[in-house]
Design an enzyme around this catalytic site. Structure first.
Site, mmCIF file in Angstrom:
data_model
loop_
_atom_site.group_PDB
_atom_site.id
_atom_site.type_symbol
_atom_site.label_atom_id
_atom_site.label_comp_id
_atom_site.label_asym_id
_atom_site.label_seq_id
_atom_site.Cartn_x
_atom_site.Cartn_y
_atom_site.Cartn_z
ATOM 1 N N TYR A 1 19.577 -54.103 67.183
ATOM 2 C CA TYR A 1 18.398 -53.218 67.265
ATOM 3 C C TYR A 1 18.557 -52.057 66.276
ATOM 4 O O TYR A 1 17.673 -51.797 65.459
ATOM 5 C CB TYR A 1 18.247 -52.693 68.698
ATOM 6 C CG TYR A 1 17.123 -51.697 68.872
ATOM 7 C CD1 TYR A 1 15.804 -52.133 69.002
ATOM 8 C CD2 TYR A 1 17.365 -50.325 68.882
ATOM 9 C CE1 TYR A 1 14.766 -51.221 69.152
ATOM 10 C CE2 TYR A 1 16.345 -49.406 69.022
ATOM 11 C CZ TYR A 1 15.046 -49.861 69.164
ATOM 12 O OH TYR A 1 14.018 -48.962 69.302
ATOM 13 N N SER A 22 13.287 -45.458 64.736
ATOM 14 C CA SER A 22 13.989 -44.898 65.903
ATOM 15 C C SER A 22 15.060 -43.930 65.414
ATOM 16 O O SER A 22 15.489 -44.004 64.252
ATOM 17 C CB SER A 22 14.651 -46.049 66.664
ATOM 18 O OG SER A 22 15.538 -45.559 67.650
#
Ligand SMILES: NC(=O)c1ccc[n+]([C@@H]2O[C@H](COP(=O)([O-])OP(=O)(O)OC[C@H]3O[C@@H](n4cnc5c(N)ncnc54)[C@H](OP(=O)(O)O)[C@@H]3O)[C@@H](O)[C@H]2O)c1
Length: 261
Positions: free
Chosen positions: A154, A141
Site C-alpha cells: 500500500y 497518503s
C-alpha cells in the site's frame, strides 16, 4: 461557480471520494461517479442533482481489474462525456505482513492505487491539453512518505503515485492543466475496517473527518498546487519522515501502526 464542467470522481460511494463529490457539486460541477456499489452512487447522484441543480451520472465498475481503464474509457466515449476534472480517489488497503499477504489482492491493490490512475490520467490529459484547461486530483497518503510495515505494498503504491504525479505537475506547467496530489493521514472512513487495521488511541486522536480532507484537496486542486497534506499532525509526520534516516523511520512507523493489533 464552475457550471457545465464535468468532474469524474472514482471511489465516490463512500468516505473521502463521496465528500469530494459533495464539495464539487456545491461548486456547480456536473459529476461522473464511479465505484462498485451502484446503489450508493445512485443515492448520492439523486441527492446532489436535487440539491445543487447539477447533472450526475453513475458508472458501476471494479477498477482493480487489468482492463479497468479501457472499460471506463469506452463508457465515457459511449456516453459522450468529456472530463474537465479527474479525481483518482478509489482505493483500499490491506494490513498484513508482506510475506503473508495474498499475492492477487496485492496485485489488485497496485492496479487500483497506481496503474489505473496513471492509465486514466494519461488517457484524459491530451483532451484537457487540447481544450487548454483541466485539473487532476490524485489521492495518495502520508504513507507516500513512509515505508509502512503491515502496509508494505500500500505504502509503496502511494509513494509511486505521489512521485509520478509530482513529475506530471512539473511537466504540465504553463499548459492550463494541473496535477495535484492529496496526502491524507488517518481519516474517519470505511478504510480501516476494510484493511483490517484496528487503530490505536494516538491514531484515533489525530483522525480527520473526510469532509475536512476533501475540502483541503479540492481547494488545493483548484489552486493548481503540486501536493497538499491536510492537518498539522500529518504535515509534521510527513516532514519528519523525509528528514530522518529510514532505519529510524521504518521501526517507528511499525510501532505507531502496531497500535491495538
Ligand atoms: N481513510 C484513511 O485513513 C486514508 C488515509 C490516506 C489515504 N486514503 C486514501 O483515500 C482514498 C479513499 O479512501 P477512503 O478512506 O475514503 O476509504 P473508503 O471509505 O473505504 O472508500 C473507498 C472508495 O473506493 C472505492 N473502491 C474500493 N475498491 C474499489 C474497486 N475495486 N473498484 C472500484 N472502486 C473501489 C469504494 O467503493 P466501492 O466499495 O463501492 O467499490 C469507495 O468508494 C483511498 O485511495 C485511500 O487509500 C485514506
Amino acid at each position: 461557480m464552475r457550471k457545465n464542467e464535468m468532474a469524474l470522481v472514482t471511489g465516490a460511494s463512500a468516505g473521502i471520494g463521496e465528500d469530494i463529490a459533495r464539495d464539487l457539486a456545491r461548486r456547480g460541477f456536473n459529476l461522473y461517479l464511479v465505484a462498485r456499489r451502484g446503489d450508493r452512487l445512485q443515492a448520492l447522484a439523486d441527492e446532489l442533482t436535487r440539491e445543487h441543480q447539477i447533472q450526475a451520472l453513475v458508472h458501476t465498475q471494479d477498477l482493480s481489474t487489468p482492463g479497468a481503464c479501457d472499460e471506463l474509457l469506452a463508457a465515457l466515449e459511449e456516453e459522450r462525456v468529456s472530463v474537465d476534472v479527474l479525481v483518482n480517489n478509489a482505493g483500499f488497503g490491506s494490513f498484513c505482513p508482506t510475506m503473508e499477504a495474498d499475492p492477487e489482492r496485492e496485485r489488485a491493490m497496485v492496479r487500483i492505487l497506481f496503474q489505473f490512475p496513471v492509465d486514466l490520467t494519461r488517457a484524459l490529459v491530451p483532451g484537457m491539453l487540447e481544450r487548454g484547461h483541466g485539473q487532476i486530483l490524485q489521492v495518495a497518503s502520508t504513507a507516500s512518505f513512509q515505508p509502512s510495515p503491515g502496509y508494505g505494498m500500500y505504502a509503496a503504491s502511494k509513494a509511486a503515485i505521489l512521485s509520478w504525479s509530482n513529475v506530471l505537475h512539473f511537466e504540465l506547467r504553463g499548459t492550463g492543466v494541473t496535477c495535484t496530489t492529496l496526502c491524507p493521514g488517518p481519516t474517519a472512513t470505511e478504510f480501516g475496517e476494510i484493511s483490517g487495521h484496528i487503530s490505536n488511541r494516538l491514531q484515533d486522536a489525530t483522525k480527520m473527518s473526510s469532509e475536512a480532507v476533501a475540502r483541503t484537496g479540492v481547494q488545493a486542486m483548484l489552486q493548481g498546487r503540486a501536493t497538499v497534506i491536510p492537518g498539522f499532525a500529518n504535515k509534521l509526520g510527513a516532514l519528519l519522515s523525509t528528514r530522518m534516516p529510514r532505519w529510524v523511520v521504518v521501526p517507528l512507523v511499525a510501532r505507531v501502526l502496531r497500535g491495538s493489533q
